[in-house]
Write a protein that holds these residues in place. Structure first.
Motif, PDB file in Angstrom:
ATOM      1  N   ARG A  71      45.839  35.898  51.502  1.00 20.45           N
ATOM      2  CA  ARG A  71      45.504  34.780  50.609  1.00 20.45           C
ATOM      3  C   ARG A  71      44.008  34.590  50.375  1.00 20.45           C
ATOM      4  N   LYS A  72      43.198  35.531  50.790  1.00 22.26           N
ATOM      5  CA  LYS A  72      41.755  35.452  50.554  1.00 22.26           C
ATOM      6  C   LYS A  72      41.430  36.375  49.370  1.00 22.26           C
ATOM      7  N   TRP A  73      41.442  35.788  48.155  1.00 22.47           N
ATOM      8  CA  TRP A  73      41.326  36.579  46.935  1.00 22.47           C
ATOM      9  C   TRP A  73      40.045  37.403  46.900  1.00 22.47           C
ATOM     10  N   ASP A  74      38.947  36.819  47.343  1.00 23.40           N
ATOM     11  CA  ASP A  74      37.670  37.533  47.298  1.00 23.40           C
ATOM     12  C   ASP A  74      37.690  38.813  48.130  1.00 23.40           C
ATOM     13  N   THR A  75      38.494  38.832  49.194  1.00 26.54           N
ATOM     14  CA  THR A  75      38.552  40.048  50.020  1.00 26.54           C
ATOM     15  C   THR A  75      39.241  41.184  49.276  1.00 26.54           C
ATOM     16  N   MET A  76      40.276  40.855  48.493  1.00 28.21           N
ATOM     17  CA  MET A  76      40.927  41.894  47.693  1.00 28.21           C
ATOM     18  C   MET A  76      40.009  42.362  46.564  1.00 28.21           C
ATOM     19  N   LYS A  77      39.265  41.427  45.985  1.00 22.58           N
ATOM     20  CA  LYS A  77      38.324  41.822  44.932  1.00 22.58           C
ATOM     21  C   LYS A  77      37.274  42.779  45.484  1.00 22.58           C
ATOM     22  N   ARG A  78      36.745  42.481  46.691  1.00 21.92           N
ATOM     23  CA  ARG A  78      35.752  43.378  47.297  1.00 21.92           C
ATOM     24  C   ARG A  78      36.360  44.735  47.615  1.00 21.92           C
ATOM     25  N   TYR A  79      37.603  44.717  48.071  1.00 24.93           N
ATOM     26  CA  TYR A  79      38.295  45.967  48.382  1.00 24.93           C
ATOM     27  C   TYR A  79      38.444  46.835  47.134  1.00 24.93           C
ATOM     28  N   LEU A  80      38.928  46.249  46.058  1.00 23.44           N
ATOM     29  CA  LEU A  80      39.140  47.018  44.834  1.00 23.44           C
ATOM     30  C   LEU A  80      37.829  47.461  44.203  1.00 23.44           C
ATOM     31  N   THR A  82      36.132  50.815  53.404  1.00 19.75           N
ATOM     32  CA  THR A  82      36.511  49.803  52.424  1.00 19.75           C
ATOM     33  C   THR A  82      36.738  48.470  53.138  1.00 19.75           C
ATOM     34  N   PRO A  83      36.369  47.358  52.531  1.00 18.03           N
ATOM     35  CA  PRO A  83      36.496  46.049  53.183  1.00 18.03           C
ATOM     36  C   PRO A  83      37.941  45.706  53.517  1.00 18.03           C
ATOM     37  N   ALA A  84      38.122  44.958  54.583  1.00 15.60           N
ATOM     38  CA  ALA A  84      39.459  44.513  54.964  1.00 15.60           C
ATOM     39  C   ALA A  84      39.964  43.459  53.980  1.00 15.60           C
ATOM     40  N   VAL A  85      41.275  43.437  53.790  1.00 11.14           N
ATOM     41  CA  VAL A  85      41.897  42.430  52.936  1.00 11.14           C
ATOM     42  C   VAL A  85      42.581  41.402  53.829  1.00 11.14           C
ATOM     43  N   LYS A  86      42.257  40.136  53.605  1.00 10.54           N
ATOM     44  CA  LYS A  86      42.838  39.048  54.397  1.00 10.54           C
ATOM     45  C   LYS A  86      43.864  38.291  53.563  1.00 10.54           C
ATOM     46  N   PRO A 141      47.329  42.406  52.821  1.00 14.15           N
ATOM     47  CA  PRO A 141      46.888  43.759  53.207  1.00 14.15           C
ATOM     48  C   PRO A 141      47.864  44.846  52.763  1.00 14.15           C
ATOM     49  N   GLU A 142      49.174  44.529  52.790  1.00 17.16           N
ATOM     50  CA  GLU A 142      50.176  45.519  52.414  1.00 17.16           C
ATOM     51  C   GLU A 142      50.124  45.894  50.931  1.00 17.16           C
ATOM     52  N   MET A 143      49.474  45.058  50.120  1.00 16.52           N
ATOM     53  CA  MET A 143      49.394  45.331  48.686  1.00 16.52           C
ATOM     54  C   MET A 143      48.207  46.202  48.310  1.00 16.52           C
TER      55      MET A 143
END
Length: 298
Positions: free
Chosen positions: A87-96, A81-85, A169-171
């Motif tokens: 304040r980088k919203w797109d990284t959380m979107k890719r993760y989810l 699964t992609p890393a979450v950075k 990342p913790e979220m």
């Protein structure tokens, strides 16, 4: 539908398959042999394998659901699964989006084991809650919603809100659980439970708010348990240790949730209890909130 008003399932922030290509044609027709005709005849009389079945409905869906007869689900990899950075919203979107893909594979496998038809839900991850979803106003305090209203463009879809403060990342564990919870409503839909929920709401509507809240809690806690079933099979490939889950359990138990949310979704500790039940059992058979005492779904 049996409900007098549209029933919108609300989630909370607490909480690919491969196919082999057929062999390439050689362009040369085989030489006919005397045994060709009998072989074709034999093939024509071979028994057909049964296809996936439609889900049961109403009380049959609640009491005799094929999903509930399955043995414990085996683990399934959700690695990479992609890393979450921060304040980088797109990284959380890719993760989810990747997590949702893992849930697709998990539930497709479980429905296949149960012999039931299955199609995955649609999903949207947004920065801000929409004003309206599924024909209704977005629910107060809702982190996600699933739509079960035929004819609407959002039907069999869910939306999850990823707010700026969630992009850490913790979220990941919180938002993976929320995504799995909303996905759980689709499992209810595809397994036939939703027809029973419609019936239960129709019956409760005659008895008042307290009865309707109880039905809603049973539904929401069942999906919390379904989330536990899926994440229990996926977790070890998603996280390096049990620490994220242990931290989640600890702060959820201390969460000061407003009373209106407790009435519709259950106390935070009750939510964790049902999630852990599904996690440990690994089967939806452990998620029978409908026969549980009211004290177990408060």
């Amino acid at each position: 539908m049996l409900r007098k008003s549209p029933f919108l399932l609300v989630g909370m922030l607490l909480l690919a398959s491969c196919a082999t290509a057929p062999p390439a044609a050689s362009g040369l027709a085989p030489t006919p042999t005397p045994t060709a005709a009998p072989a074709k005849a034999a093939a024509a009389t071979a028994p057909r394998q049964p296809g996936p079945s439609a889900p049961p409905a109403f009380d049959q869906a609640r009491d005799h659901n094929p999903l509930n007869k399955l043995s414990k689900a085996k683990t399934l990899s959700c690695s990479g699964t992609p890393a979450v950075k921060v304040r980088k919203w797109d990284t959380m979107k890719r993760y989810l989006t990747a997590v949702k893909g893992c849930l697709d594979r998990f539930w497709k496998r479980e429905f296949a084991r149960a012999g039931l038809r299955y199609t995955p839900p649609g999903a949207t991850f947004v920065r801000k809650a929409p004003a309206r979803f599924c024909g209704l106003e977005w629910g107060k305090n809702a982190g996600g919603m699933y739509c079960d209203l035929a004819g609407l463009k959002e039907d069999k879809r869910f939306t999850v809100v990823v707010r700026p403060d969630d992009v850490w990342p913790e979220m990941r564990i919180d938002l993976a659980i929320l995504t799995a919870h909303e996905y759980g409503h689709h499992v209810q839909k595809m397994s036939g439970y939703m027809s029973y929920i419609d019936k239960a709401f129709w019956q409760a509507d005659k008895k008042g708010r307290k009865a309707a809240d109880l039905v809603n809690r049973r539904s929401e806690l069942q999906t919390e348990c379904f989330a536990g079933v899926a994440l229990g099979a996926l977790y070890d490939s998603m996280f390096p240790s049990r620490a994220p889950w242990d931290d989640y359990r600890a702060y959820t138990a201390r969460w000061d949730q407003e009373a209106s949310w407790d009435r519709s979704h259950g106390l935070p500790r009750t939510q964790v209890t049902w999630m852990e039940r599904g996690w440990k059992a690994g089967t939806t058979g452990a998620c029978d909130t409908w026969h549980a005492k009211s004290s177990a779904v408060k």
